[in-house]
Design an enzyme around this catalytic site. Structure first.
Site, PDB file in Angstrom:
ATOM      1  N   HIS A 137       1.152  -9.841   4.795  1.00  0.00           N
ATOM      2  CA  HIS A 137      -0.056  -8.586   4.348  1.00  0.00           C
ATOM      3  C   HIS A 137      -0.302  -8.511   2.555  1.00  0.00           C
ATOM      4  O   HIS A 137      -0.145  -7.385   2.533  1.00  0.00           O
ATOM      5  CB  HIS A 137       0.705  -6.761   4.895  1.00  0.00           C
ATOM      6  CG  HIS A 137      -0.951  -5.404   5.172  1.00  0.00           C
ATOM      7  ND1 HIS A 137      -0.875  -5.564   6.251  1.00  0.00           N
ATOM      8  CD2 HIS A 137      -1.423  -5.865   4.347  1.00  0.00           C
ATOM      9  CE1 HIS A 137      -2.294  -5.046   5.963  1.00  0.00           C
ATOM     10  NE2 HIS A 137      -2.340  -5.037   5.170  1.00  0.00           N
TER      11      HIS A 137
ATOM     12  N   ASP B 222       2.559   0.411  -7.389  1.00  0.00           N
ATOM     13  CA  ASP B 222       3.611   0.783  -9.189  1.00  0.00           C
ATOM     14  C   ASP B 222       3.952   1.094  -7.770  1.00  0.00           C
ATOM     15  O   ASP B 222       5.626   1.419  -7.891  1.00  0.00           O
ATOM     16  CB  ASP B 222       3.607   0.597 -10.084  1.00  0.00           C
ATOM     17  CG  ASP B 222       2.694   0.146 -11.057  1.00  0.00           C
ATOM     18  OD1 ASP B 222       2.819  -1.916 -10.353  1.00  0.00           O
ATOM     19  OD2 ASP B 222       2.670   0.047 -11.743  1.00  0.00           O
TER      20      ASP B 222
ATOM     21  N   GLN C 119       0.753  -0.939   0.123  1.00  0.00           N
ATOM     22  CA  GLN C 119      -0.155   0.505  -0.060  1.00  0.00           C
ATOM     23  C   GLN C 119       0.525   1.197   0.188  1.00  0.00           C
ATOM     24  O   GLN C 119       0.549   1.925  -0.199  1.00  0.00           O
ATOM     25  CB  GLN C 119      -0.801   0.090   1.645  1.00  0.00           C
ATOM     26  CG  GLN C 119      -2.323  -1.185   0.524  1.00  0.00           C
ATOM     27  CD  GLN C 119      -3.267  -1.203   2.206  1.00  0.00           C
ATOM     28  OE1 GLN C 119      -2.292  -1.543   3.068  1.00  0.00           O
ATOM     29  NE2 GLN C 119      -3.816  -0.857   2.413  1.00  0.00           N
TER      30      GLN C 119
ATOM     31  N   HIS D  69      -2.469  -4.776 -12.690  1.00  0.00           N
ATOM     32  CA  HIS D  69      -1.519  -4.792 -13.865  1.00  0.00           C
ATOM     33  C   HIS D  69      -2.356  -5.622 -15.100  1.00  0.00           C
ATOM     34  O   HIS D  69      -2.731  -5.119 -16.073  1.00  0.00           O
ATOM     35  CB  HIS D  69       0.210  -5.409 -14.224  1.00  0.00           C
ATOM     36  CG  HIS D  69       1.072  -5.107 -13.288  1.00  0.00           C
ATOM     37  ND1 HIS D  69       2.309  -4.915 -13.402  1.00  0.00           N
ATOM     38  CD2 HIS D  69       0.556  -3.158 -12.682  1.00  0.00           C
ATOM     39  CE1 HIS D  69       3.112  -4.428 -12.266  1.00  0.00           C
ATOM     40  NE2 HIS D  69       2.008  -3.432 -12.055  1.00  0.00           N
TER      41      HIS D  69
ATOM     42  N   ASN E 291      -1.393 -11.330   8.536  1.00  0.00           N
ATOM     43  CA  ASN E 291      -2.459 -10.035   8.453  1.00  0.00           C
ATOM     44  C   ASN E 291      -3.667 -10.016   8.174  1.00  0.00           C
ATOM     45  O   ASN E 291      -4.149 -10.190   7.195  1.00  0.00           O
ATOM     46  CB  ASN E 291      -1.970  -8.531   8.025  1.00  0.00           C
ATOM     47  CG  ASN E 291      -2.991  -7.833   8.038  1.00  0.00           C
ATOM     48  OD1 ASN E 291      -3.460  -7.063   9.230  1.00  0.00           O
ATOM     49  ND2 ASN E 291      -3.912  -7.094   7.260  1.00  0.00           N
ATOM     50  N   GLU E 292      -4.895 -10.135   8.710  1.00  0.00           N
ATOM     51  CA  GLU E 292      -6.007 -10.226   8.845  1.00  0.00           C
ATOM     52  C   GLU E 292      -6.595 -11.590   7.138  1.00  0.00           C
ATOM     53  O   GLU E 292      -6.879 -11.217   6.494  1.00  0.00           O
ATOM     54  CB  GLU E 292      -6.700  -9.756   7.536  1.00  0.00           C
ATOM     55  CG  GLU E 292      -7.100  -8.006   8.770  1.00  0.00           C
ATOM     56  CD  GLU E 292      -7.603  -7.228   8.160  1.00  0.00           C
ATOM     57  OE1 GLU E 292      -7.851  -7.226   6.864  1.00  0.00           O
ATOM     58  OE2 GLU E 292      -8.144  -5.723   8.847  1.00  0.00           O
TER      59      GLU E 292
ATOM     60  N   GLU F 244      -4.607  -1.980  14.161  1.00  0.00           N
ATOM     61  CA  GLU F 244      -4.924  -1.340  13.074  1.00  0.00           C
ATOM     62  C   GLU F 244      -6.949  -0.398  13.366  1.00  0.00           C
ATOM     63  O   GLU F 244      -7.273  -1.278  14.243  1.00  0.00           O
ATOM     64  CB  GLU F 244      -5.472  -1.696  11.813  1.00  0.00           C
ATOM     65  CG  GLU F 244      -4.535  -2.327  10.393  1.00  0.00           C
ATOM     66  CD  GLU F 244      -4.961  -3.093   9.433  1.00  0.00           C
ATOM     67  OE1 GLU F 244      -6.251  -1.922   8.831  1.00  0.00           O
ATOM     68  OE2 GLU F 244      -3.845  -3.670   8.703  1.00  0.00           O
TER      69      GLU F 244
ATOM     70  N   TYR G 253     -12.730  -1.651  12.774  1.00  0.00           N
ATOM     71  CA  TYR G 253     -12.829  -0.380  11.851  1.00  0.00           C
ATOM     72  C   TYR G 253     -14.650  -0.024  11.989  1.00  0.00           C
ATOM     73  O   TYR G 253     -14.693   0.728  12.370  1.00  0.00           O
ATOM     74  CB  TYR G 253     -12.952  -0.430  10.834  1.00  0.00           C
ATOM     75  CG  TYR G 253     -11.360  -0.943   9.806  1.00  0.00           C
ATOM     76  CD1 TYR G 253     -10.803   0.597   9.425  1.00  0.00           C
ATOM     77  CD2 TYR G 253     -10.567  -1.904  10.793  1.00  0.00           C
ATOM     78  CE1 TYR G 253      -9.331   0.911   9.490  1.00  0.00           C
ATOM     79  CE2 TYR G 253      -8.625  -1.858   9.602  1.00  0.00           C
ATOM     80  CZ  TYR G 253      -8.507  -0.333   8.983  1.00  0.00           C
ATOM     81  OH  TYR G 253      -7.019  -0.620   9.109  1.00  0.00           O
TER      82      TYR G 253
ATOM     83  N   ASN H  83      -7.713  -6.549  14.506  1.00  0.00           N
ATOM     84  CA  ASN H  83      -8.268  -4.714  13.871  1.00  0.00           C
ATOM     85  C   ASN H  83      -9.680  -4.298  12.959  1.00  0.00           C
ATOM     86  O   ASN H  83     -10.665  -5.077  13.133  1.00  0.00           O
ATOM     87  CB  ASN H  83      -7.449  -4.843  12.545  1.00  0.00           C
ATOM     88  CG  ASN H  83      -6.193  -5.360  11.415  1.00  0.00           C
ATOM     89  OD1 ASN H  83      -5.382  -4.248  12.487  1.00  0.00           O
ATOM     90  ND2 ASN H  83      -5.975  -5.504  10.278  1.00  0.00           N
TER      91      ASN H  83
ATOM     92  N   ARG I 185       4.031  -0.140  13.297  1.00  0.00           N
ATOM     93  CA  ARG I 185       3.503  -1.230  12.387  1.00  0.00           C
ATOM     94  C   ARG I 185       4.110  -1.231  11.218  1.00  0.00           C
ATOM     95  O   ARG I 185       2.828  -0.542  10.139  1.00  0.00           O
ATOM     96  CB  ARG I 185       2.453  -1.857  13.105  1.00  0.00           C
ATOM     97  CG  ARG I 185       2.056  -3.292  12.393  1.00  0.00           C
ATOM     98  CD  ARG I 185       0.607  -3.705  12.615  1.00  0.00           C
ATOM     99  NE  ARG I 185       0.490  -4.813  12.223  1.00  0.00           N
ATOM    100  CZ  ARG I 185      -0.468  -4.578  11.398  1.00  0.00           C
ATOM    101  NH1 ARG I 185      -1.629  -3.751  11.558  1.00  0.00           N
ATOM    102  NH2 ARG I 185      -0.703  -5.987  10.378  1.00  0.00           N
TER     103      ARG I 185
HETATM  104  C1  GBH Z   1      -7.558  -3.247   6.775  1.00  0.00           C
HETATM  105  O1  GBH Z   1      -8.644  -4.437   6.842  1.00  0.00           O
HETATM  106  C2  GBH Z   1      -6.579  -3.689   6.101  1.00  0.00           C
HETATM  107  O2  GBH Z   1      -5.743  -4.439   6.539  1.00  0.00           O
HETATM  108  C3  GBH Z   1      -5.608  -2.383   5.820  1.00  0.00           C
HETATM  109  O3  GBH Z   1      -4.710  -2.624   4.485  1.00  0.00           O
HETATM  110  C4  GBH Z   1      -6.492  -1.499   4.945  1.00  0.00           C
HETATM  111  O4  GBH Z   1      -6.326  -0.226   4.270  1.00  0.00           O
HETATM  112  C5  GBH Z   1      -7.703  -1.270   6.135  1.00  0.00           C
HETATM  113  O5  GBH Z   1      -8.258  -2.420   6.546  1.00  0.00           O
HETATM  114  C6  GBH Z   1      -8.284  -0.433   5.436  1.00  0.00           C
HETATM  115  O6  GBH Z   1      -9.567  -0.763   5.073  1.00  0.00           O
HETATM  116  O7  GBH Z   1     -15.970  -3.569   0.112  1.00  0.00           O
HETATM  117  O8  GBH Z   1     -18.125  -3.701   1.723  1.00  0.00           O
HETATM  118  O9  GBH Z   1     -17.102  -6.301   0.708  1.00  0.00           O
HETATM  119  C7  GBH Z   1      -9.931  -4.008   6.955  1.00  0.00           C
HETATM  120  C8  GBH Z   1     -11.151  -4.808   7.147  1.00  0.00           C
HETATM  121  C9  GBH Z   1     -11.755  -5.979   5.454  1.00  0.00           C
HETATM  122  C10 GBH Z   1     -12.827  -3.581   5.662  1.00  0.00           C
HETATM  123  C11 GBH Z   1     -13.087  -5.969   3.979  1.00  0.00           C
HETATM  124  C12 GBH Z   1     -13.478  -3.683   4.120  1.00  0.00           C
HETATM  125  C13 GBH Z   1     -14.093  -4.717   2.698  1.00  0.00           C
HETATM  126  C14 GBH Z   1     -15.949  -4.583   2.393  1.00  0.00           C
HETATM  127  N1  GBH Z   1     -11.800  -4.277   5.854  1.00  0.00           N
HETATM  128  N2  GBH Z   1     -13.722  -5.101   4.033  1.00  0.00           N
HETATM  129  S1  GBH Z   1     -17.096  -4.557   1.214  1.00  0.00           S
END
Ligand code: GBH
Length: 499
Positions: free
Chosen positions: A153, A83, A50, A70, A197-198, A406, A339, A337, A108
């Protein structure tokens, strides 16, 4: 008749009314101490693909995300890729400057597998990749910042994908070899390791639904095989570390899992438990529970569904006794993690295709329109959800030590990012409240240090505390208001009201 002026004032009031409503859910009252415990570690997180760019620099091999972006630009919202991204491969010093400004305790970050073993195999070992991370680690330590390293990751070497990637158990040995290379080279200085990671996001969109690299569509089959192999690879790596390196290096190792929290409108505990077992338990139960193996509810459901599909063997076979015992207990902490939250309830009609994880899951997820919404269509601010999750983890997994690896908020990338500050304030408060309630939480990483490549959303959703000038080859970083706020949190070890 109302005058124009009255109409405008009325409109304004309605607007303010709805604004206050959604941000109301995005605040939390303190219950206990307003200070973080003495050794609590505050930091930020990123991942290699990322931010690094340099996708083929200095011998790096292609990963599944290089190939996916790609070969299918149409599957990335703005047809972009990683890229060059924030070009941290060449511009790490800009990240370091931001880390120092923030005064973080730890950073991290993840290591790109294809810089270390470009084709995935030990025979392709690339010294330049190792040099890069040695520099990163040394510079962090020279500035009093603890490196917290994610081994994987999502950037699997493309060559390993040719063998089936995570659906082929050969990945276990490939992973152990890679992990050992990291431990040998960096373990003298890296004391906190996260194997994966996840895995949910590697397996479900990667090998089930097909929306993420490597884009394999095999719902309810490929995703379950992938979980199985990742759990074994994680456990084998943990045992290798403990038996061969721990005595000398003394570091700690865990895995990072993601889940949202399930809220039941009808206070139905069974629905909440079902959702969390499917989202988190499938990976957490084998490692962190007393009994090991997959959650009972999943083993039973999926066996039943598999039989109804005419199968002799379940799509989710539980581990045999050897693997159950081998996987159980392979942790020093749990990385989480977090959110967002969703309402969860059993649907009136079966969801998803047959078979699929969604069909097995059998939970309908909805969001509350009153919750403050981020730019990402799945992300809402509901900090009580984090408290709820931490309570679940406390009770379900014997109050395991938790590192929040996260937590973050997306927007358009504005510098005046007040909603991100609201989000951080309330979620940091949830952490303090959970500590007050007895949770053993030792660190928190904000996602993310800088704006970066948000997978299938490209650069259209920004999570950074720092903005990155993507128009300039110098990729200048600019502190957002939230960076200044977070620095204040770190300096005061508390959650200041003012910003
Ligand atoms: C994290 O995943 C990742 O570890 C990180 O790389 C990423 O940048 C960050 O979250 C922010 O997204 O679009 O409705 O299908 C968090 C868990 C699981 C959240 C998949 C987004 C997609 C839902 N993610 N989810 S959907």
């Amino acid at each position: 008749m109302l005058s124009l002026g009255q109409l405008l004032i009325f409109g304004l009031l309605v607007n303010i009314g709805s604004l206050v409503k959604s941000s109301d859910n995005c605040t939390l009252r303190p219950r206990g101490s307003t200070k973080f415990p003495k050794n609590f570690s505050l930091g930020v997180a990123t991942s290699a693909y990322q931010i690094e760019g340099g996708w083929n620099a200095d011998g790096k091999g292609p990963s599944i995300w290089d190939e996916f972006t790609h070969e299918n630009p149409d599957r990335i919202k703005d047809r972009s890729n990683g890229d060059s991204a924030a070009n941290s491969y060449q511009l790490f010093d800009l990240d370091l400057k931001a880390l120092k400004e923030l005064k973080v305790d730890h950073y991290r970050f993840s290591i790109a597998r294809t810089r270390i073993f470009p084709n995935g195999d030990v025979s392709s070992r690339n010294q330049k990749g190792i040099d890069y991370y040695n520099t990163v680690i040394d510079k962090l330590l020279a500035n009093g910042i603890e490196p917290m390293v994610t081994m994987y990751h999502w950037d699997l070497p493309a060559e390993i994908q040719k063998l089936g990637g995570f659906t082929n158990s050969v990945i276990i040995n490939y992973f152990i070899a890679y992990a050992e290379e990291l431990i040998i080279n960096f373990g003298d200085r890296v004391k906190t390791w996260i194997t994966f990671n996840e895995p949910m996001q590697t397996c479900k969109p990667g090998y089930g639904e097909g929306g993420s690299a490597p884009g394999i569509k095999s719902p309810g089959v490929g995703d379950y095989i992938c979980f199985n192999n990742i759990l074994k690879a994680h456990a084998a790596t943990y045992h290798l570390y403990r038996s061969k390196y721990f005595e000398k290096q003394g570091g700690r190792m865990g895995i990072t899992l993601d889940t949202f929290f399930g809220v039941s409108k009808t206070n139905n505990e069974a629905d909440v438990d079902r959702a969390l077992q499917y989202l988190l338990g499938i990976l957490a139960h084998p490692i962190y529970s007393k009994t090991g193996g997959y959650p009972e509810i999943m083993v039973k459901d999926i066996a039943k569904n598999s039989q109804a599909e005419g199968r002799k063997v379940s799509r989710l076979p539980d581990f045999n006794e050897y693997w159950k015992a081998t996987i159980r207990g392979t942790f020093d902490f749990l990385g989480l993690n977090f959110y967002t939250s969703k309402y969860v309830e059993r649907p009136s009609e079966p969801l998803g295709e047959n078979p699929s994880m969604l069909r097995d899951y059998d939970i309908e997820e909805t969001a509350d329109p009153k919750w403050l919404k981020a730019k990402s269509n799945w992300l809402y601010c509901y900090p009580l959800g984090l408290e709820g999750l931490l309570k679940f983890v406390r009770e379900e997994y014997d109050n395991v030590e938790v590192k929040i690896t996260e937590n973050g908020w997306s927007d358009e990338g504005e510098l005046d990012d007040n909603n991100r500050i609201l989000y951080y304030k309330s979620h940091l408060q949830a952490v303090l409240n959970a500590i007050h309630d007895g949770s053993n939480i030792t660190s928190y990483s904000a996602w993310s240090l800088v704006d970066n490549f948000e997978w299938s959303k490209g650069y259209t959703e920004k999570f950074g505390l720092y903005s990155v000038n993507m128009k300039s080859p110098k990729r200048e970083r600019v502190a957002k208001k939230s960076a200044i706020y977070y620095r204040k949190v770190i300096e005061t070890r508390s959650i200041p009201d003012e910003f």
